[in-house]
Design a protein around this motif. Structure first.
Motif, PDB file in Angstrom:
ATOM      1  N   PHE A 309      -1.067   0.409   5.061  1.00 60.91           N
ATOM      2  CA  PHE A 309      -0.921   1.546   4.144  1.00 60.91           C
ATOM      3  C   PHE A 309      -1.369   2.868   4.762  1.00 60.91           C
ATOM      4  N   GLY A 310      -1.657   2.873   6.042  1.00 65.32           N
ATOM      5  CA  GLY A 310      -2.129   4.094   6.681  1.00 65.32           C
ATOM      6  C   GLY A 310      -3.639   4.114   6.772  1.00 65.32           C
ATOM      7  N   GLU A 311      -4.278   4.493   5.666  1.00 62.70           N
ATOM      8  CA  GLU A 311      -5.747   4.556   5.663  1.00 62.70           C
ATOM      9  C   GLU A 311      -6.400   3.183   5.547  1.00 62.70           C
ATOM     10  N   VAL A 312      -5.616   2.186   5.158  1.00 60.54           N
ATOM     11  CA  VAL A 312      -6.154   0.841   4.984  1.00 60.54           C
ATOM     12  C   VAL A 312      -5.074  -0.192   5.335  1.00 60.54           C
ATOM     13  N   ALA A 313      -5.510  -1.320   5.863  1.00 58.95           N
ATOM     14  CA  ALA A 313      -4.605  -2.449   6.093  1.00 58.95           C
ATOM     15  C   ALA A 313      -5.143  -3.657   5.342  1.00 58.95           C
TER      16      ALA A 313
END
Length: 357
Positions: A309-313
């Motif tokens: 998700f960009g900021e989090v995986a």
């Protein structure tokens, strides 16, 4: 500003018990949230506080005075409804003035009070507009102004942001907290939105099936849930079944299908002993990926689905037929990990919460 005390409150609708012996104290000046899924009793409690519902038994105290038999207009409680309930044929100023007109104050005084209140919610330039000429956020502030202008003892909010888009909801959360604190109001706020509650509440009561599961601050509820329901309702968590093998001072060691975990016993009142079956709650972001296994608080397994998700995986981590969710903030492992990669995940004992089963 008052405190609110609720004693042994019961409300039934036919064969359904909507409020099941509720006991609760809301401190003076608190922004207090009633949080839970649909049908859990939170709105029934709010409407009982407002006087719209008459409980079957129990007491409600506003500042030490039992108001259980008082009609709504004598409770001095300001109410903001989910739909805002603004009169479409009235201007903004007329909507806000309505409660003052019922008190038969002089017209000049009413006008001055209304304009002062509209200035506080930054709507003084919209006094002559009709509700349908306003945005959702502006309508919400009109509803707040109408509730505040009568100088209520407490403010009752029934999912006031549910009709707004996500971006506006985020902005209005802070605005509501600012207004409540500026006016030093004891505020009871109903929502099913966890982020709404966690971001601005002083304290939160989590409801389920007409009962209070737990009361605490946002940090207490998220970090130290006392029941499986609270752990799963507040945020995201992994729930594991296990058996207690050893008890320490506020801690226990638990054996599960995916490994041995040392963790914190959720409640000092919990009856947890060696041999007892328990639940473990582990937040996905508390699991850290690593290549070196350890004896305790470690899961060795294979990576399943991966979502970036960009900021989090998010990684689905699989072992012995159990899927564990891992969330990596600012992901640094995403590019090198593939499905079926063999990896370890570690968690601190502080982040393992042991719950009664």
């Amino acid at each position: 500003m008052i405190d609110i005390k609720i004693e042994n409150l019961v409300k039934r609708f036919g064969s359904v018990t909507a409020l099941d012996n509720i006991n609760l104290t809301i401190r003076r000046g608190d922004l207090f949230f009633l949080l839970g899924p649909s049908g859990c009793g939170k709105t029934t409690l709010l409407r009982s506080l407002a006087g719209f519902y008459t409980p079957d038994s129990g007491k409600i105290f506003f500042g030490g005075k039992n108001v259980i038999n008082l009609p709504p207009h004598k409770r001095q409680a300001g109410m903001v409804f989910q739909s805002y309930a603004l009169w479409p044929h009235m201007t903004v100023a007329q909507n806000v003035a309505f409660g003052l007109e019922q008190k038969k104050l002089p017209k000049v005084k009413i006008r001055n009070i209304v304009m002062d209140m509209l200035a506080k919610v930054r709507l003084e330039n919209f006094a002559d507009r009709k509700p349908n000429e306003l945005s959702g956020g502006q309508q919400q502030r009109v509803a707040l102004a109408r509730a505040l202008v009568i100088k209520p003892q407490c403010l009752l909010l029934d999912e006031p942001l549910s009709n707004l888009d996500a971006q506006l909801r985020n902005a209005m959360r802070c605005e509501i907290r600012s207004i409540c604190k500026e006016h030093k109001l004891t505020t009871v706020y109903v929502t099913h939105d966890q982020k709404e509650a966690l971001s601005i509440a002083d304290r939160i009561a989590v409801f389920s099936r007409g009962k209070i599961e737990q009361i605490g601050t946002a940090v207490e509820l998220y970090r130290r849930p006392r029941t499986k329901f609270v752990a799963q309702f507040i945020g995201d968590t992994n729930i594991l079944d296990g058996v207690v093998s050893q008890i320490g001072s506020g801690e226990a060691i638990v054996r599960t299908k995916v490994g041995i975990f040392r963790g914190i016993i959720a409640s000092k009142h919990a009856d947890i002993r060696p041999g007892h079956r328990v639940y473990l709650s582990i937040r996905p972001e508390c699991l850290k990926l690593n290549s070196l296994p350890t004896v305790e608080n470690c899961i060795s397994g294979n990576i399943g689905n991966i979502t970036y998700f960009g900021e989090v995986a998010h990684y689905d981590f699989e072992k012995n037929g159990t899927t564990i969710r891992i969330s990596e903030l600012n992901p640094s492992n995403f590019e090198r990990l593939q499905q079926n990669s063999r990896i370890c995940a570690h968690v601190s004992s502080e982040d393992v919460v042991i719950l009664n089963k």
